[in-house]
Enzyme design. Structure first.
Site, mmCIF file in Angstrom:
data_model
loop_
_atom_site.group_PDB
_atom_site.id
_atom_site.type_symbol
_atom_site.label_atom_id
_atom_site.label_comp_id
_atom_site.label_asym_id
_atom_site.label_seq_id
_atom_site.Cartn_x
_atom_site.Cartn_y
_atom_site.Cartn_z
ATOM 1 N N ASP A 27 -9.696 6.733 -28.709
ATOM 2 C CA ASP A 27 -9.176 7.125 -27.411
ATOM 3 C C ASP A 27 -7.751 6.579 -27.313
ATOM 4 O O ASP A 27 -7.310 5.782 -28.160
ATOM 5 C CB ASP A 27 -10.077 6.532 -26.318
ATOM 6 C CG ASP A 27 -9.641 6.947 -24.927
ATOM 7 O OD1 ASP A 27 -9.286 8.127 -24.748
ATOM 8 O OD2 ASP A 27 -9.646 6.093 -24.023
ATOM 9 N N ASP A 29 -5.455 6.122 -23.772
ATOM 10 C CA ASP A 29 -5.192 5.281 -22.610
ATOM 11 C C ASP A 29 -6.283 4.220 -22.474
ATOM 12 O O ASP A 29 -7.467 4.545 -22.416
ATOM 13 C CB ASP A 29 -5.118 6.136 -21.347
ATOM 14 C CG ASP A 29 -4.415 5.429 -20.199
ATOM 15 O OD1 ASP A 29 -3.819 4.371 -20.440
ATOM 16 O OD2 ASP A 29 -4.464 5.928 -19.069
ATOM 17 N N LYS A 222 -14.917 14.486 -24.110
ATOM 18 C CA LYS A 222 -15.945 13.449 -24.277
ATOM 19 C C LYS A 222 -16.718 13.262 -22.969
ATOM 20 O O LYS A 222 -16.109 13.321 -21.906
ATOM 21 C CB LYS A 222 -15.263 12.119 -24.655
ATOM 22 C CG LYS A 222 -14.482 12.156 -25.949
ATOM 23 C CD LYS A 222 -13.631 10.902 -26.138
ATOM 24 C CE LYS A 222 -12.500 10.811 -25.143
ATOM 25 N NZ LYS A 222 -11.596 9.681 -25.341
ATOM 26 N N ASP A 247 -12.543 2.663 -24.665
ATOM 27 C CA ASP A 247 -12.589 1.639 -23.629
ATOM 28 C C ASP A 247 -13.539 2.009 -22.497
ATOM 29 O O ASP A 247 -13.803 1.192 -21.623
ATOM 30 C CB ASP A 247 -11.198 1.408 -23.039
ATOM 31 C CG ASP A 247 -10.729 2.600 -22.191
ATOM 32 O OD1 ASP A 247 -10.661 3.723 -22.743
ATOM 33 O OD2 ASP A 247 -10.446 2.408 -21.002
#
Length: 310
Positions: A27, A29, A222, A247
């Site tokens: 990922d 950000d 996702k 995250d």
């Protein structure tokens, strides 16, 4: 099920872990950067993975940027990346609609100019991007609104100009069961470090359309496995030899679990170790599914502990 802390692995454990995957999906950000600030060590980790012949794909639910715009951000923040390395939901949505939409039909888009850009690149006809605010009473608006007759799909992504007229039009088009309902992603909110605000994200818009239309969308981002299918088709990745780094557990980690990847949570974004510990004690299988195989303080932990050359 308990997660394993990367920092506590033995030298042998670190070698075994590093040798257990050939492909890395990460990922962006909250993992590589926060807003426009690179997370310390992130650029070097990507360099080291590539030096060790790991395939890298940057997988983001961001639908507000096109492929080209995202690539510009990667380069401006010092990351080595090519356009084929970047997989975002505006691209995925366009790819899905190109394959599944009647070419004589148009897409009604609730979303950003980037979505229109990706659709246009694949010659998928579309309309709806931009301002469309309620300027009269609802009854007066309904009396005067005109629905287009050639809509074959409704696509919902993040839209700065989300409004009642857009919601009404999307739900009305979706009354026809033959009209496809596609969403870029269902993230509930954006993570903004140090902010007192909850920033609603695309999932809130998608839920509004779902509720009013009474239909479930096909989600390309996702945790949908559609991304995995695309990667297996275009890059022949082996799920059993793939690591997903993220995250956010209900998107990144759940995506990895559903696709059969190894999963690693970094604690620089949405979810905390406390979340993971609570889920790991739960008897609820839906919460157990959010527990990552591994966790680390940040992506920089990989550079510090894996057997990669700097």
């Amino acid at each position: 099920m308990m997660s394993i802390c990367i920092e506590t692995l033995s030298a042998e454990g670190r070698r075994d872990f590093f040798n257990s995957f050939d492909t890395v999906l990460t990922d962006c950000d909250g993992v590589l950067w926060i807003m426009n600030n690179t997370i310390p060590g992130a650029t070097q980790v990507i360099i080291d993975f590539k030096k060790n012949d790991k395939k890298i794909f940057f997988v983001t639910n961001n639908s507000t940027k096109s492929h080209v715009q995202l690539l510009e951000k990667f380069h401006s923040l010092g990351f080595q990346a090519s356009v084929n390395d970047v997989i975002n939901t505006s691209f995925l949505a366009a790819k899905y609609l190109k394959a599944n939409l009647d070419p004589s039909k148009r897409v009604y888009v609730i979303g950003s100019p980037a979505l229109a850009c990706e659709l246009n690149a694949l010659n998928v006809k579309n309309f709806g991007v931009g301002e469309d605010y309620l300027k009269t009473s609802v009854p007066e608006f309904v009396d005067n609104v005109k629905l287009e007759s050639d809509v074959g799909a409704v696509l919902v992504g993040f839209d700065d100009h989300f409004s009642y007229p857009k919601l009404l039009k999307a739900a009305s088009y979706l009354k026809d069961e033959n009209v496809l309902f596609v969403a870029t992603n269902t993230d509930e909110n954006f993570s903004v470090a140090g902010s007192d605000f909850v920033i609603p994200a695309t999932g809130c818009l998608v839920c509004s359309v779902k509720c009013s239309a009474g239909r479930e969308p096909f989600v390309v981002g996702k945790p949908s496995s559609y991304i995995c299918n695309v990667l297996m088709e275009t890059n022949k990745i082996d799920p059993s030899r793939t690591l997903m780094i993220g995250d956010r557990c209900n998107t990144d980690i759940l995506f990895g679990k559903r696709c059969g990847f190894k999963t690693l949570l970094v604690l620089t974004g949405v979810n905390s170790l406390k979340d993971v510990e609570e889920w790991s004690k739960s008897d609820d299988p839906t919460l157990q599914e959010l527990v990552p195989d591994y966790y680390a303080e940040s992506i920089d932990s990989l550079r510090a502990t894996f057997p990669v050359s700097s």
